[in-house]
Design a protein around this motif. Structure first.
Motif, PDB file in Angstrom:
ATOM      1  N   VAL A 103       0.876  -1.247  -0.092  1.00 35.94           N
ATOM      2  CA  VAL A 103       0.149  -0.009  -0.137  1.00 35.94           C
ATOM      3  C   VAL A 103       0.974   1.533  -0.223  1.00 35.94           C
ATOM      4  N   GLU A 104       1.935   1.194   0.801  1.00 42.29           N
ATOM      5  CA  GLU A 104       2.758   2.305   0.984  1.00 42.29           C
ATOM      6  C   GLU A 104       3.487   2.818  -0.374  1.00 42.29           C
ATOM      7  N   VAL A 105       3.919   1.720  -1.081  1.00 41.12           N
ATOM      8  CA  VAL A 105       4.374   2.009  -2.276  1.00 41.12           C
ATOM      9  C   VAL A 105       3.473   2.854  -3.422  1.00 41.12           C
ATOM     10  N   TYR A 106       2.340   2.501  -3.295  1.00 46.18           N
ATOM     11  CA  TYR A 106       1.265   2.862  -4.482  1.00 46.18           C
ATOM     12  C   TYR A 106       0.858   4.491  -3.800  1.00 46.18           C
ATOM     13  N   VAL A 107       0.812   4.485  -2.558  1.00 44.84           N
ATOM     14  CA  VAL A 107       0.526   5.891  -1.959  1.00 44.84           C
ATOM     15  C   VAL A 107       1.669   6.930  -2.312  1.00 44.84           C
ATOM     16  N   TYR A 143      -4.784   6.247   5.959  1.00 40.10           N
ATOM     17  CA  TYR A 143      -4.588   7.411   4.971  1.00 40.10           C
ATOM     18  C   TYR A 143      -5.974   8.412   4.780  1.00 40.10           C
ATOM     19  N   ILE A 144      -5.813   9.695   4.597  1.00 37.97           N
ATOM     20  CA  ILE A 144      -6.944  10.426   4.289  1.00 37.97           C
ATOM     21  C   ILE A 144      -6.721  11.413   3.117  1.00 37.97           C
ATOM     22  N   LEU A 145      -7.458  11.837   2.313  1.00 37.51           N
ATOM     23  CA  LEU A 145      -7.164  12.650   0.993  1.00 37.51           C
ATOM     24  C   LEU A 145      -7.931  14.058   1.402  1.00 37.51           C
ATOM     25  N   GLU A 146      -7.105  14.941   1.487  1.00 34.50           N
ATOM     26  CA  GLU A 146      -7.507  16.337   2.104  1.00 34.50           C
ATOM     27  C   GLU A 146      -6.973  17.389   0.789  1.00 34.50           C
ATOM     28  N   ILE A 197      -3.559  16.654  -1.173  1.00 35.28           N
ATOM     29  CA  ILE A 197      -2.496  15.615  -0.411  1.00 35.28           C
ATOM     30  C   ILE A 197      -3.227  14.384   0.152  1.00 35.28           C
ATOM     31  N   ILE A 198      -2.303  13.398   0.221  1.00 37.68           N
ATOM     32  CA  ILE A 198      -2.725  12.260   0.952  1.00 37.68           C
ATOM     33  C   ILE A 198      -1.787  12.195   2.189  1.00 37.68           C
ATOM     34  N   SER A 199      -2.671  12.377   3.388  1.00 42.61           N
ATOM     35  CA  SER A 199      -1.986  12.412   4.725  1.00 42.61           C
ATOM     36  C   SER A 199      -1.935  11.160   5.430  1.00 42.61           C
ATOM     37  N   THR A 200      -1.041  10.794   5.979  1.00 43.29           N
ATOM     38  CA  THR A 200      -0.870   9.531   6.841  1.00 43.29           C
ATOM     39  C   THR A 200      -1.636   9.884   8.264  1.00 43.29           C
TER      40      THR A 200
END
Length: 227
Positions: A191-195, A219-222, A210-213
């Motif tokens: 998952v981390e690779v594609y993020v 993750y959350i998309l903001e 942005i994709i926040s961890t």
């Protein structure tokens, strides 16, 4: 395309699963209605092939339940019955197509291809938008302000998942189920690779999305436009 196959005839299940896999489909097969409903409600499938006559719960009740929950996953019903009334009941319950046994595997494959085309036709008219970006799942293109970048399939599916969940936190477990399947061996680092890939492409577009961890969760998309 990931397919859920719910059928209690084991020999038929095994044979069709092998054929589907040879045609580059990912298949999860279960053999009773209760398991079929549990798998279907995970909402990770692009298509469900569903037998009507099943132990524990029949296919019509499975179909009614998944539609009641708001899932729009295409469903092809399989049955040994060929009467018009059975076909009508199935279609009225939310099925997208109907195939009476016995059937030729070529016909089933043709029905699956038709469902796939129909899905992409719908997506083409329903690009996903969030903040300053627009994702077109039909051609795997992400754009912002006239500039665009091509995504690979898993990047596309991951971003679509984030957009559909909008400002909600998306757990890593859910991402693995959606992108790789319940029984996959994918791990959090996949998952981390594609993020990471998606973050680089958002940066390339100079997007304020942005994709926040969320540490320990996902993750959350903001959308954070400059003030």
């Amino acid at each position: 395309m990931r397919i859920l196959f719910v059928e209690d005839e084991l020999h038929l299940t095994e044979a069709l699963t092998q054929i589907l896999k040879k045609n580059n489909y990912t298949v999860d097969a279960v053999h009773d209605g209760e398991s079929g409903l549990d798998y279907a409600l995970s909402n990770i499938y692009d298509l469900i092939i569903l037998d009507i006559m099943l132990p524990k719960m029949d296919g019509i009740n499975i179909l009614k339940n998944i539609r009641k929950e708001g899932l729009s996953t295409p469903v092809i019903l399989l049955t040994a019955k060929g009467e018009i009334s059975d076909k009508v009941i199935g279609l009225d319950s939310g099925a997208d197509d109907y195939l009476a046994k016995p059937f030729a595997t070529e016909e089933l494959l043709a029905r699956i291809r038709a469902m796939s085309r129909r899905k992409w036709e719908v997506l083409e008219d329903n690009s996903l938008k969030f903040g300053d970006i627009e994702l077109n799942p039909s051609n795997l293109k992400l754009s912002r302000g006239g500039k665009e970048v091509k995504l690979i399939l898993k990047e596309n599916d991951l971003l679509a998942l984030f957009i559909n969940r909008k400002n909600a936190v998306t757990p890593k477990e859910l991402i693995i189920e959606k992108l790789w399947g319940i029984d996959s061996n994918a791990e959090y680092n996949n998952v981390e690779v594609y993020v990471s890939f998606l973050r680089k492409k958002l940066a390339f577009l100079h997007s304020a999305v942005i994709i926040s961890t969320v540490r320990g969760v996902g993750y959350i998309l903001e959308y954070q436009p400059a003030k």
